[in-house]
Design an enzyme around this catalytic site. Structure first.
Site, mmCIF file in Angstrom:
data_model
loop_
_atom_site.group_PDB
_atom_site.id
_atom_site.type_symbol
_atom_site.label_atom_id
_atom_site.label_comp_id
_atom_site.label_asym_id
_atom_site.label_seq_id
_atom_site.Cartn_x
_atom_site.Cartn_y
_atom_site.Cartn_z
ATOM 1 N N HIS A 132 0.840 -1.206 0.000
ATOM 2 C CA HIS A 132 0.000 0.000 0.000
ATOM 3 C C HIS A 132 0.874 1.255 0.000
ATOM 4 O O HIS A 132 0.636 2.194 -0.764
ATOM 5 C CB HIS A 132 -0.923 -0.017 1.227
ATOM 6 C CG HIS A 132 -1.610 1.267 1.482
ATOM 7 N ND1 HIS A 132 -2.813 1.596 0.891
ATOM 8 C CD2 HIS A 132 -1.266 2.328 2.251
ATOM 9 C CE1 HIS A 132 -3.169 2.799 1.298
ATOM 10 N NE2 HIS A 132 -2.248 3.263 2.128
ATOM 11 N N GLU A 133 1.885 1.270 0.847
ATOM 12 C CA GLU A 133 2.769 2.437 0.936
ATOM 13 C C GLU A 133 3.535 2.645 -0.374
ATOM 14 O O GLU A 133 3.684 3.775 -0.839
ATOM 15 C CB GLU A 133 3.735 2.294 2.111
ATOM 16 C CG GLU A 133 3.057 2.278 3.473
ATOM 17 C CD GLU A 133 2.201 3.499 3.739
ATOM 18 O OE1 GLU A 133 2.559 4.604 3.284
ATOM 19 O OE2 GLU A 133 1.163 3.346 4.397
ATOM 20 N N HIS A 136 1.685 4.485 -3.017
ATOM 21 C CA HIS A 136 1.741 5.951 -2.963
ATOM 22 C C HIS A 136 2.907 6.482 -3.795
ATOM 23 O O HIS A 136 2.787 7.515 -4.454
ATOM 24 C CB HIS A 136 1.889 6.440 -1.520
ATOM 25 C CG HIS A 136 0.666 6.292 -0.694
ATOM 26 N ND1 HIS A 136 -0.541 6.892 -1.010
ATOM 27 C CD2 HIS A 136 0.445 5.610 0.456
ATOM 28 C CE1 HIS A 136 -1.441 6.595 -0.099
ATOM 29 N NE2 HIS A 136 -0.873 5.806 0.801
#
Length: 191
Positions: A132-133, A136
Site C-alpha cells: 500500500h505504501e 503511494h
C-alpha cells in the site's frame, strides 16, 4: 491545464488589486506567494525524490535502525526482499525500532517499517501494508501533495499580502486550520 490557467489568472487578479505604484514592489508576502505558485507548477518527481532523500536521512539519524542481523531485519528481508526492485523502482528498506505502529514509503523509494507494526502483523498483512505504501510512490502521491501544499501557500500568501487584517487571519487560526487540513490529507505517506 485548466487548473493552471485558473491559478495564474487568480494570482494575477489578486496582485493587480494592490495599490498601483510607479515602481513594482511586490513585498515579501506577495513575492513568496508568487514563488510558491511557480513551484506548484514546476515541482517534479525528481524534486520530490531529492526532498525525500534528505528527510529520510534525517529520520534515519534520529531513529534507532535495526541492524542487518536483527530479527526484524531478517524477517523483513525474507518477506519483502524479493520485491526490492518492483515497478521500475529500486526500494531501500529498513526497520525503525519503536513501539509505534507505522510504515511509510517516500518518493525516493525508501521504505521504513516500525517494529511495533511488525509485532502485531503476520507476514501477509505486513506485505499488504508495505505494498500500500509503495502504491503511494508509484502513484506519485508525495509529489502531488507537495504541489497542492505549494498552491495553498501561494493563494494564502497572495491574499494575505493585500491587507494586514487578512494577513492576521491567514497567519492566525484560519491559516493554521488550512495548513492542518493539508497535513491531515497527506498523513498516510511521507515526503
Amino acid at each position: 491545464m485548466k487548473t493552471k490557467a485558473i491559478m495564474a489568472i487568480s494570482l494575477l487578479a489578486i496582485l493587480s488589486l494592490s495599490k498601483a505604484n510607479a515602481q513594482i514592489n511586490l513585498g515579501e508576502k506577495a513575492l513568496g506567494a508568487l514563488q510558491s505558485g511557480v513551484a506548484s507548477f514546476t515541482f517534479s518527481n525528481e524534486d520530490a525524490a531529492k526532498l525525500s532523500k534528505v528527510a529520510v536521512r534525517k529520520m534515519d539519524s534520529t531513529n534507532v535502525v535495526a541492524g542487518p542481523k536483527d530479527g526484524y531485519t531478517l524477517r523483513l528481508n525474507r518477506i519483502f526482499g524479493k520485491h526490492a526492485n518492483e515497478s521500475g523502482l529500486t526500494l531501500n528498506y529498513k526497520v525503525y525500532m519503536t513501539k509505534d505502529v507505522n510504515a511509510f514509503a517516500t518518493a525516493d523509494g525508501s521504505v521504513r517499517v516500525f517494529s511495533g507494526l511488525m509485532d502485531i502483523m503476520d507476514d501477509n498483512e505486513l506485505l499488504a501494508v508495505i505494498g500500500h505504501e509503495i502504491g503511494h510512490v508509484v502513484n506519485q502521491d508525495s509529489k502531488d501533495a507537495m504541489k497542492s501544499a505549494y498552491r495553498k501557500a501561494a493563494v494564502l500568501g497572495a491574499i494575505s499580502s493585500q491587507s494586514d487584517k487578512i494577513a492576521a487571519l491567514t497567519d492566525g487560526q484560519l491559516g493554521q486550520s488550512l495548513q492542518q487540513k493539508t497535513r491531515v490529507g497527506s498523513r498516510c505517506f511521507c515526503l
